[in-house]
Design a protein around this motif. Structure first.
Motif, PDB file in Angstrom:
ATOM      1  N   THR A  96       0.813  -1.216   0.000  1.00 17.72           N
ATOM      2  CA  THR A  96       0.000   0.000   0.000  1.00 17.72           C
ATOM      3  C   THR A  96       0.845   1.264   0.000  1.00 17.72           C
ATOM      4  N   LYS A  98      -0.376   5.253   0.794  1.00 19.80           N
ATOM      5  CA  LYS A  98      -1.514   6.061   1.201  1.00 19.80           C
ATOM      6  C   LYS A  98      -1.195   7.538   1.056  1.00 19.80           C
ATOM      7  N   LYS A 103      -8.498   9.436  -6.382  1.00 21.89           N
ATOM      8  CA  LYS A 103      -9.251   8.201  -6.183  1.00 21.89           C
ATOM      9  C   LYS A 103      -8.392   7.134  -5.506  1.00 21.89           C
ATOM     10  N   LYS A 104      -9.059   6.221  -4.824  1.00 25.63           N
ATOM     11  CA  LYS A 104      -8.376   5.089  -4.222  1.00 25.63           C
ATOM     12  C   LYS A 104      -8.418   3.925  -5.202  1.00 25.63           C
ATOM     13  N   ASN A 164      -3.176   7.093  -3.732  1.00 24.13           N
ATOM     14  CA  ASN A 164      -3.758   6.069  -2.866  1.00 24.13           C
ATOM     15  C   ASN A 164      -3.859   4.771  -3.671  1.00 24.13           C
ATOM     16  N   THR A 166      -3.408   0.448  -3.599  1.00 24.72           N
ATOM     17  CA  THR A 166      -3.211  -0.845  -2.943  1.00 24.72           C
ATOM     18  C   THR A 166      -2.965  -1.891  -4.016  1.00 24.72           C
ATOM     19  N   ARG A 190     -10.982  -4.897   1.979  1.00 24.22           N
ATOM     20  CA  ARG A 190     -10.114  -3.818   1.493  1.00 24.22           C
ATOM     21  C   ARG A 190     -10.658  -3.207   0.206  1.00 24.22           C
ATOM     22  N   GLN A 193     -13.037  -0.332   0.307  1.00 24.16           N
ATOM     23  CA  GLN A 193     -12.496   0.980   0.656  1.00 24.16           C
ATOM     24  C   GLN A 193     -11.893   1.699  -0.551  1.00 24.16           C
ATOM     25  N   HIS A 194     -12.051   1.127  -1.743  1.00 25.62           N
ATOM     26  CA  HIS A 194     -11.458   1.694  -2.952  1.00 25.62           C
ATOM     27  C   HIS A 194     -12.537   2.116  -3.946  1.00 25.62           C
ATOM     28  N   ASP A 195     -12.144   3.031  -4.816  1.00 24.38           N
ATOM     29  CA  ASP A 195     -13.065   3.530  -5.834  1.00 24.38           C
ATOM     30  C   ASP A 195     -13.048   2.684  -7.091  1.00 24.38           C
ATOM     31  N   THR A 427      -4.822   8.494 -11.151  1.00 21.82           N
ATOM     32  CA  THR A 427      -4.435   9.153  -9.900  1.00 21.82           C
ATOM     33  C   THR A 427      -4.698  10.643  -9.934  1.00 21.82           C
ATOM     34  N   LYS A 431     -11.729  13.374  -6.470  1.00 23.52           N
ATOM     35  CA  LYS A 431     -12.835  12.634  -5.860  1.00 23.52           C
ATOM     36  C   LYS A 431     -14.179  13.245  -6.255  1.00 23.52           C
TER      37      LYS A 431
END
Length: 431
Positions: A96, A98, A103-104, A164, A166, A190, A193-195, A427, A431
């Motif tokens: 990861t 952070k 966006k995640k 962000n 992962t 997990r 928690q991502h877009d 990236t 958001k």
């Protein structure tokens, strides 16, 4: 060694891009991919030459350690998700970064292959100037290396600092540990928690991408009939279990076989006077006589579907067929959930449009959604309900899951470059 490096450089050099629409930062990303390419090919070679069949726990962990070392150099925090010993699986690699912007994003790969240590070996071998063979080279160690190559290029240009991201590489994609609520529990939590989730399973080429994948589930049919002398069949003795099972399976075919993206395949069909089967091990045995009406038949199959609604409707139809038994018989059917589907969504389509624009800006042409029926189920399907998803971003090649599996070295560096630019652009999306 010189010949190996020359092959790498020729592969990169053969893929000059007409990239007038790229921004300066994106041009630099491509330059970094080119400079790093020999190192990435060494990484691919080293990982392919480690046997990581799903049940080879030590081998899967070794590939995970190899990739983890590379990602740690790029500023990623490394975790190993250990699974209970009862699952007999190695676990998963998670890396990861952070940041505070954008966006995640989750990048998905897997460490295992279908090739176990007791199978014939197929080491990393250069066949010609466009083809390399090796176990798991396109499914999916080539895709894993594309992820690492993109991250390395972005790191060298300080483009990961606010990102962000992962990276999740499962250790048992080819045969998920049971129960899947455990083997996929951390992964699903997990992903929520991502877009967006981008999966790097093998690419079908430059110009198609997977915005949908079919799900996979199972069914078990058990039929009972009246045992008796064969001379009484169709009369007072009834039709027997084998005829009833055949009627049911054929009715499935007649009723549902023309529905797009829906398939149902009987894999085991056993009937007789004495029947025993283990569906978990996918084997069984039977005995009987031609002058005895069969009292029992069992059938085990799979059911593949594009949406949850399609799966539910198919099951209702199958249950209705089972309920209308022939005289003298009784049938029951049980359904088992497996891998959910990755249904086509507007969010997935929007991601595909961004990829297509990236591809066009690089002079590679448009990218369009491929046929969902051409792909089986995959890890991304477990999380497709929670984020926008794309799959098929990995390496191109042939013979996945078969001896002699290959990777196309003409397309490999091009796919690396496009992935790097594509991820960078994502990236930058606010958001």
């Amino acid at each position: 060694m010189k010949n190996w490096l020359l092959t790498c450089l020729l592969s990169v050099g053969a893929c000059t891009l007409n990239a007038q629409s790229l921004q300066p930062t994106e041009q630099k990303l491509i330059e970094r991919i080119e400079a790093n390419y020999p190192q990435m090919m060494d990484l691919l070679k080293n990982s392919v030459n480690i046997n990581s069949g799903t049940f080879n726990v030590a081998g899967v962990k070794a590939v995970g350690d190899l990739y983890a070392a590379e990602l740690a150099k790029l500023g990623f925090t490394i975790e190993w998700i250990q699974l209970p010993d009862s699952l007999k699986r190695a676990g998963h690699l998670v890396a990861t970064r952070k940041g505070k912007k954008g966006k995640k994003i989750m990048l998905l790969g897997h460490l295992d292959t279908v090739f176990e240590p007791d199978m014939p070996t197929n080491p990393f071998t250069v066949l010609n100037d466009s083809t390399i063979t090796g176990q798991g080279i396109n499914d999916m160690k080539g895709g894993d290396v594309i992820i690492i190559a993109a991250m390395k290029a972005m790191h060298q240009l300080n483009l990961l600092n606010d990102a962000n991201i992962t990276i999740y590489m499962t250790g048992d994609e080819e045969n998920a540990g049971e129960p899947r609520s455990i083997s996929r529990g951390d992964f699903i939590n997990r992903a929520k928690q991502h877009d967006m989730v981008l999966a790097f399973e093998g690419a079908a080429g430059l110009n198609t991408i997977a915005t949908a994948r079919r799900g996979s589930s199972g069914w078990e049919l058990e039929v009972e009939g009246k045992q008796g002398h064969s001379s009484g069949v169709f009369g007072a003795a009834g039709y027997g279990a084998i005829y009833e099972a055949a009627r049911i399976v054929n009715s499935f075919r007649e009723t549902l076989s023309k529905e797009k993206y829906l398939t149902f395949n009987p894999g085991i069909f056993i009937g007789g006077s004495e029947v025993a089967a283990s569906f978990e091990q996918q084997k069984g045995e039977a005995s009987g006589k031609t002058n005895i009406i069969s009292p029992k038949t069992i059938v085990n199959g799979d059911l593949r579907f594009l949406t949850e609604e399609q799966k539910i409707n198919a099951r209702k139809t199958m249950q209705h067929i089972v309920n209308n038994s022939l005289p003298g018989t009784k049938a029951t059917i049980r359904f088992q959930d497996g891998i959910p589907s990755m249904a086509p969504t507007s969010g997935n389509e929007a991601l595909a449009n961004i990829l297509s624009k990236t591809s066009e800006d690089m002079g590679l042409g448009k990218v369009v959604p491929g046929d969902p029926g051409s792909r089986g189920a995959g890890d991304i399907s477990y999380v497709a309900a929670y984020a926008d998803c794309l799959d098929g971003l990995g390496a191109a090649g042939r013979g996945s899951h078969a001896p002699g599996e290959t990777l196309n070295t003409k397309l490999f560096p091009v796919l690396m470059k496009r992935s790097a630019v594509f991820i960078y652009r994502l990236t930058q999306v606010s958001k």
